[in-house]
Scaffold this active site. Structure first.
Site, PDB file in Angstrom:
ATOM      1  CB  CYS A  88      -1.550  -1.500   8.629  1.00  0.00           C
ATOM      2  SG  CYS A  88      -0.438  -1.102   7.272  1.00  0.00           S
ATOM      3  CG  HIS A 101      -1.910  -1.067   1.277  1.00  0.00           C
ATOM      4  ND1 HIS A 101      -2.000  -1.960   2.339  1.00  0.00           N
ATOM      5  CD2 HIS A 101      -2.891  -1.423   0.410  1.00  0.00           C
ATOM      6  CE1 HIS A 101      -2.982  -2.817   2.114  1.00  0.00           C
ATOM      7  NE2 HIS A 101      -3.532  -2.515   0.955  1.00  0.00           N
TER       8      HIS A 101
END
Length: 280
Positions: free
Chosen positions: A272, A178
């Protein structure tokens, strides 16, 4: 615990008021879906230690007077701790994303059930995969990583929702999961950056917009970029990221150092495992 009546997040570094997390009690590397998991698949995850480390993070939130909402653990969902990927709140719109990997798709169903239970309205992405770890909100800009987990069609759908914002597509190499694993603005001025994950043009663009603390390949692999901003120049970072933490303090930031050695084994760190629902 009562949830904010109106989700509200304007940037990733305004003062955190409420956040959604999920215990790593069921965390396990069952199906290798990234390079980090491949590295640690042999030893796998010490769940007891992971829960302890996650609780240590929650203690920081308590100290900073942040309300913490905890999703119920589904034992069939080994990646559920990474609540960030469920979607994103931008301004006063909560967007539920769409997971790319089959092993994670049910996570959004659990999340939608929680939102309905608490009377929170949401918009759901339909035109492609979009995971919240690829969405970075800074000032008027929304940076969205076009990665192995987030598709161009979903980014275009997101952009339609926010016509007053500049939604910018940032292509990154698939192995970096990501965008927030390689680029993470933690104030209006400062960002962590691993430039090798993107084009030289994009790296130079980000350098021109922020004072970038650039990380090494090893620091990136160990999720050093994935710190979490509580706001008011306060962040949570891994205790082992000594050089990064020194740079953060030199820049005038308060740094809570927390061990996350077990949780990073599945490919994510503090940003996260947190879904900010309210910042002011």
């Amino acid at each position: 615990m009562k949830v904010a009546s109106m989700p509200q997040v304007k940037t990733d570094f305004d003062t955190l008021k409420e956040v959604i997390v999920c215990s790593p009690r069921a965390m396990e590397i069952q199906e290798i879906i990234n390079d980090t998991q491949e590295e640690y698949a042999g030893s796998n995850i010490d769940k007891k230690e992971a829960v302890k480390q996650h609780n240590n993070m929650i203690e920081v939130f308590a100290r900073e007077q942040v309300k913490v909402h905890t999703l119920a653990v589904d034992e069939a969902l080994p990646e559920q701790v990474y609540t960030r990927d469920l979607g994103v709140v931008i301004d006063n719109i909560l967007v539920v994303g769409k997971m790319k990997q089959n092993i994670r798709k049910k996570e959004t169903e659990v999340f939608k059930g929680w939102l309905k239970e608490h009377g929170i309205k949401y918009y759901e992405i339909t035109k492609g995969a979009l995971e919240g770890g690829d969405v970075v909100i800074s000032k008027n800009n929304i940076y969205v990583g076009q990665s192995g987990r987030t598709e161009a069609s979903a980014i275009e759908e997101l952009a339609v929702l926010f016509p007053g914002r500049s939604v910018e597509k940032v292509p990154i190499e698939d192995k970096y999961l990501h965008l927030d694993c390689v680029f993470n603005p933690f104030s209006e001025e400062y960002a962590l950056l691993y430039p090798d994950a993107m084009s030289e043009e994009w790296a130079d663009t980000l350098r021109s917009r922020y004072k970038c603390i650039e990380v090494t390949e090893e620091e990136q692999f160990n999720l050093g970029v994935n710190i979490f901003s509580i706001g008011q120049k306060t962040v949570i970072s891994q205790d082992k990221c000594k050089r990064i933490n020194k740079e953060l303090r030199n820049a005038g930031f308060t740094v809570y150092e927390v061990s996350f050695s077990e949780i990073i084994k599945s490919g994510g760190c503090f940003r996260c495992v947190t879904f900010p629902i309210s910042r002011q």
